[in-house]
Motif scaffolding. Sequence first.
Motif, PDB file in Angstrom:
ATOM      1  N   ASP A 125       0.933  -1.160  -0.128  1.00  0.00           N
ATOM      2  CA  ASP A 125       0.067   0.001  -0.037  1.00  0.00           C
ATOM      3  C   ASP A 125       0.909   1.498  -0.027  1.00  0.00           C
ATOM      4  O   ASP A 125       0.173   2.493   0.094  1.00  0.00           O
ATOM      5  N   SER A 126       2.034   1.193  -0.158  1.00  0.00           N
ATOM      6  CA  SER A 126       2.996   2.356  -0.143  1.00  0.00           C
ATOM      7  C   SER A 126       2.889   3.098  -1.595  1.00  0.00           C
ATOM      8  O   SER A 126       2.402   2.619  -2.405  1.00  0.00           O
ATOM      9  N   PRO A 127       3.178   4.468  -1.354  1.00  0.00           N
ATOM     10  CA  PRO A 127       2.826   5.388  -2.524  1.00  0.00           C
ATOM     11  C   PRO A 127       4.000   4.988  -3.519  1.00  0.00           C
ATOM     12  O   PRO A 127       4.918   4.437  -2.949  1.00  0.00           O
ATOM     13  N   PRO A 128       4.029   5.812  -4.564  1.00  0.00           N
ATOM     14  CA  PRO A 128       5.239   5.492  -5.819  1.00  0.00           C
ATOM     15  C   PRO A 128       6.333   6.173  -5.031  1.00  0.00           C
ATOM     16  O   PRO A 128       6.260   6.964  -4.422  1.00  0.00           O
ATOM     17  N   PHE A 129       7.420   5.564  -5.527  1.00  0.00           N
ATOM     18  CA  PHE A 129       8.677   5.819  -4.799  1.00  0.00           C
ATOM     19  C   PHE A 129       9.979   6.069  -5.486  1.00  0.00           C
ATOM     20  O   PHE A 129      10.096   5.469  -6.612  1.00  0.00           O
ATOM     21  N   TYR A 130      10.639   7.068  -5.265  1.00  0.00           N
ATOM     22  CA  TYR A 130      11.538   7.494  -6.128  1.00  0.00           C
ATOM     23  C   TYR A 130      12.855   7.705  -5.383  1.00  0.00           C
ATOM     24  O   TYR A 130      12.902   8.326  -4.305  1.00  0.00           O
ATOM     25  N   LEU A 131      14.162   7.439  -6.128  1.00  0.00           N
ATOM     26  CA  LEU A 131      15.593   7.768  -5.201  1.00  0.00           C
ATOM     27  C   LEU A 131      16.008   8.722  -6.045  1.00  0.00           C
ATOM     28  O   LEU A 131      16.182   8.743  -7.285  1.00  0.00           O
ATOM     29  N   LEU A 132      16.608   9.815  -5.494  1.00  0.00           N
ATOM     30  CA  LEU A 132      17.210  11.103  -6.032  1.00  0.00           C
ATOM     31  C   LEU A 132      18.765  10.868  -5.375  1.00  0.00           C
ATOM     32  O   LEU A 132      19.006  10.993  -4.401  1.00  0.00           O
TER      33      LEU A 132
END
Length: 467
Positions: A216-223
């Motif tokens: 159920d986690s939101p979309p995730f991005y690594l910067l």
Amino acid sequence: MRDLVRNLFAKRATARATASTADDVPAFVRLNQVAPLGSVPLEPGGQGPDSKLSFVCREVILDRTEHIAGYEFALHRKLHYRFAADRTAVRRIYDDLLLRSIGSMNIHLLLGHRFALVDIAPESFSSPQIATLSPAQTVLMLHPGSSTGLDFAVLETLVKEARSAGFRVGWYRTAAGPSPQPLLHLLDFLQVRCGDFDGLQLTEIVRGARTGRRPDSPPFYLLASDVTSLDEFRLCFQAGYDFFQGSFVNNREQWHPPKSEIDRMRVIRILNIFQSGAETAELSELIRQDPVLTYKMLRYINSPALGLGTEITQIEQGLTLLGRGPFYRWLSLLLFDVKGAGFTERVLFETALVRARLMEQIGPYSERPGLVPDHLFMVGLFSLLDQMLQIPLAAILEKITLPDPVRQALLERSGPLAPFLGLSLICETGDPDEMELLSAACRVDVAIVNRELSAAHSWAEKVAMLG
């Protein structure tokens, strides 16, 4: 939320108060003058007790296709680096000034489809200035500094409340700071300072972050941030990072020869003929001799952005409706046309557009006599042409007929247009003292420069998207 923040940091406040105040008195006084706690928000244009500190710097954030996806906003870099990891009241004042300055810029108009990343301390999540931001376009990057003993239950509540308001939330990861693992399932972003970790660690961070998610986690991005070299960029790219920020974008050593669909020598010939006073029929005939120029001209004239309201199929008709000034400007932009451009070319092109638009727009506000807005535009636009084409600027300008003030500003950094070019360059570094000095040299109010800079960024993005 304010009670949560107060509880979160009350345990450490007493122990740190004496030492922190002693160390930061000069900076605290300085920041308190420009943004006292509980002060009235800045008016648009950055007015305040010391408006030069309201200049906001932006750092480009690239995605994996090497396009500009967003910007990280901060005040002058010297202030940012000094207070970024600070956990005292000074950092809260810095955050408050940053948020007020961004809020006064109508940031949603600047961003378009891109996002804004704002690095703030956990305490600042309760700032009323956050309400002035556009939630859908803003990533609030939680920067815990080197704090230990954080109450993650309180932080979880802060993150959930920010996300329920429509913001995306991230965590700024450094070697000295705590791991975000207890909150990882709630975060939208994880920003990693590359210089703190070796290649293996950067890869492990990606693997650990991806596996720490829930269904159920939101979309995730690594910067990957503070990327300083092309080698670091490649390493982070291969490791699976989604976004990239750092000085590697403008590193001259990374250039690769750009390829263009455009016959630049033909463009230069048409520019010179235009300057000699050629008629519309002659100009249209020269364009029709080149299929690529014809295609690009018709595409531009019929673009929704121009709003002509009728389909144009003839070059001469299009030139008549467009007008000589806009035609010359469009033709000049074709010198920057690069097929399959990478991040360097895209950033240089948009930077040149910002310079050109800023200089053109502040010119009419200047008390200096005899300024021609089109000349100011040309100086800004051509100021990066040598970097784009990898040809000395003097050699390029030998082939183009330009007014003497334009040539003088570009080659000698002198003449009536030079201060405006200097101001546009300083606006990219965000040095408030230099900005104030050069604004005075241009005889333009600082607040006007700040306002037009924001508008120039928005305009440049729209033009760059037209291709």
